[in-house]
Structure formats: C-alpha cells, structure tokens
Design a protein around this motif. Structure first.
Motif, PDB file in Angstrom:
ATOM      1  N   LYS A  49       0.838  -1.173  -0.093  1.00  0.00           N
ATOM      2  CA  LYS A  49       0.161   0.143   0.039  1.00  0.00           C
ATOM      3  C   LYS A  49       0.827   1.264   0.050  1.00  0.00           C
ATOM      4  O   LYS A  49       0.500   2.323  -0.648  1.00  0.00           O
ATOM      5  CB  LYS A  49      -0.970   0.035   1.092  1.00  0.00           C
ATOM      6  N   ALA A  50       2.137   1.212   0.610  1.00  0.00           N
ATOM      7  CA  ALA A  50       2.929   2.285   0.859  1.00  0.00           C
ATOM      8  C   ALA A  50       3.537   2.594  -0.606  1.00  0.00           C
ATOM      9  O   ALA A  50       3.751   3.698  -0.995  1.00  0.00           O
ATOM     10  CB  ALA A  50       4.002   2.312   1.809  1.00  0.00           C
ATOM     11  N   ILE A  51       3.872   1.632  -1.163  1.00  0.00           N
ATOM     12  CA  ILE A  51       4.623   1.603  -2.619  1.00  0.00           C
ATOM     13  C   ILE A  51       3.734   2.107  -3.587  1.00  0.00           C
ATOM     14  O   ILE A  51       4.010   3.119  -4.267  1.00  0.00           O
ATOM     15  CB  ILE A  51       5.317   0.575  -2.933  1.00  0.00           C
ATOM     16  N   VAL A  52       2.552   1.501  -3.568  1.00  0.00           N
ATOM     17  CA  VAL A  52       1.341   2.229  -4.455  1.00  0.00           C
ATOM     18  C   VAL A  52       0.923   3.511  -4.099  1.00  0.00           C
ATOM     19  O   VAL A  52       0.922   4.357  -5.059  1.00  0.00           O
ATOM     20  CB  VAL A  52       0.131   1.316  -4.599  1.00  0.00           C
ATOM     21  N   PRO A  61       5.192  -6.812  16.754  1.00  0.00           N
ATOM     22  CA  PRO A  61       3.872  -7.127  17.000  1.00  0.00           C
ATOM     23  C   PRO A  61       3.114  -6.587  15.561  1.00  0.00           C
ATOM     24  O   PRO A  61       3.488  -5.398  15.165  1.00  0.00           O
ATOM     25  CB  PRO A  61       3.514  -6.619  18.223  1.00  0.00           C
ATOM     26  N   GLN A  62       2.150  -6.987  15.327  1.00  0.00           N
ATOM     27  CA  GLN A  62       1.267  -6.688  14.084  1.00  0.00           C
ATOM     28  C   GLN A  62       0.898  -5.063  14.623  1.00  0.00           C
ATOM     29  O   GLN A  62       0.783  -4.383  13.504  1.00  0.00           O
ATOM     30  CB  GLN A  62       0.179  -7.406  14.045  1.00  0.00           C
ATOM     31  N   GLU A  63       0.457  -4.756  15.772  1.00  0.00           N
ATOM     32  CA  GLU A  63      -0.129  -3.479  16.026  1.00  0.00           C
ATOM     33  C   GLU A  63       0.975  -2.481  15.792  1.00  0.00           C
ATOM     34  O   GLU A  63       0.748  -1.236  15.145  1.00  0.00           O
ATOM     35  CB  GLU A  63      -0.638  -3.239  17.399  1.00  0.00           C
ATOM     36  N   GLU A  64       2.223  -2.863  16.173  1.00  0.00           N
ATOM     37  CA  GLU A  64       3.322  -1.858  15.884  1.00  0.00           C
ATOM     38  C   GLU A  64       3.671  -1.760  14.402  1.00  0.00           C
ATOM     39  O   GLU A  64       4.015  -0.724  13.814  1.00  0.00           O
ATOM     40  CB  GLU A  64       4.652  -2.253  16.696  1.00  0.00           C
ATOM     41  N   MET A  65       3.654  -2.662  13.687  1.00  0.00           N
ATOM     42  CA  MET A  65       4.076  -2.746  12.338  1.00  0.00           C
ATOM     43  C   MET A  65       2.786  -2.081  11.389  1.00  0.00           C
ATOM     44  O   MET A  65       3.228  -1.336  10.622  1.00  0.00           O
ATOM     45  CB  MET A  65       4.021  -4.480  11.934  1.00  0.00           C
ATOM     46  N   MET A  66       1.500  -2.204  11.790  1.00  0.00           N
ATOM     47  CA  MET A  66       0.359  -1.292  11.320  1.00  0.00           C
ATOM     48  C   MET A  66       0.654  -0.007  11.616  1.00  0.00           C
ATOM     49  O   MET A  66       0.470   0.976  10.516  1.00  0.00           O
ATOM     50  CB  MET A  66      -0.836  -1.887  11.893  1.00  0.00           C
ATOM     51  N   LYS A  67       1.172   0.477  12.798  1.00  0.00           N
ATOM     52  CA  LYS A  67       1.416   1.856  13.035  1.00  0.00           C
ATOM     53  C   LYS A  67       2.318   2.444  12.301  1.00  0.00           C
ATOM     54  O   LYS A  67       2.481   3.544  11.879  1.00  0.00           O
ATOM     55  CB  LYS A  67       1.682   2.032  14.558  1.00  0.00           C
ATOM     56  N   TYR A  68       3.461   1.647  12.163  1.00  0.00           N
ATOM     57  CA  TYR A  68       4.621   2.008  11.195  1.00  0.00           C
ATOM     58  C   TYR A  68       4.226   2.326   9.854  1.00  0.00           C
ATOM     59  O   TYR A  68       4.329   3.449   9.242  1.00  0.00           O
ATOM     60  CB  TYR A  68       5.720   1.103  11.356  1.00  0.00           C
ATOM     61  N   PHE A  69       3.396   1.428   9.077  1.00  0.00           N
ATOM     62  CA  PHE A  69       2.977   1.567   8.008  1.00  0.00           C
ATOM     63  C   PHE A  69       1.804   2.662   7.596  1.00  0.00           C
ATOM     64  O   PHE A  69       1.844   3.592   6.741  1.00  0.00           O
ATOM     65  CB  PHE A  69       2.364   0.401   7.292  1.00  0.00           C
ATOM     66  N   HIS A  70       1.049   2.763   8.562  1.00  0.00           N
ATOM     67  CA  HIS A  70       0.258   4.248   8.552  1.00  0.00           C
ATOM     68  C   HIS A  70       1.042   5.321   8.798  1.00  0.00           C
ATOM     69  O   HIS A  70       0.490   6.407   7.900  1.00  0.00           O
ATOM     70  CB  HIS A  70      -0.802   3.934   9.897  1.00  0.00           C
TER      71      HIS A  70
END
Length: 78
Positions: free
Chosen positions: A3-6, A53-62
C-alpha cells in the motif's frame, strides 16, 4: 507494505500530471530530491523484523503513508 509503495507511485504520477500545466514543473528528479527520506524508507521496509507485533507494524505503515501524503502535499503547494 504494498500500500505504501502504491501510494508513493500514485502520488508521484499525480504530482507530475498536475504540474504539466503550471510554471513549476515536477519531474522524477524533483520528487527524488524532495521526498528522499520517504523513498529511502520504502526501500528499507523489507528489512523490518517480521517478529514485530502486528499493531506496531500497522502503526509504522500508517505513519509512513501519512508522511508520504504530507510530503507530496508540501511539494505541490510549495
């Protein structure tokens, strides 16, 4: 991650197309120089530890997506 690349690609394409009719032309070189930090971050995403952790990864990408949008807004306005 994709999503970030797009998002970066779509924002780049939009910025170049919108600048065609203006005096201040935006090219790939301008984008590369202006948004260098986020572009580097896109290439470094693959080195993120999958055990984070998934929450941390999602926060990073957001946050990365928000940074990309903000930098392109700044580029188009300034």
């Amino acid at each position: 991650m994709m999503k970030a690349i797009v998002k970066f690609f779509e924002n780049s394409k939009r910025a170049i197309n919108e600048s065609i009719k203006s005096e201040k032309k935006i090219s790939w070189a301008v984008i590369n120089n202006s948004i260098e930090k986020q572009l580097l971050e896109l290439s470094q995403m693959k080195f993120k530890d999958p055990r984070i952790p998934q929450e941390e990864m999602m926060k990073y990408f957001h946050n990365l997506n928000e940074e990309i949008d903000n930098e392109f807004r700044r580029l188009l306005l300034g």
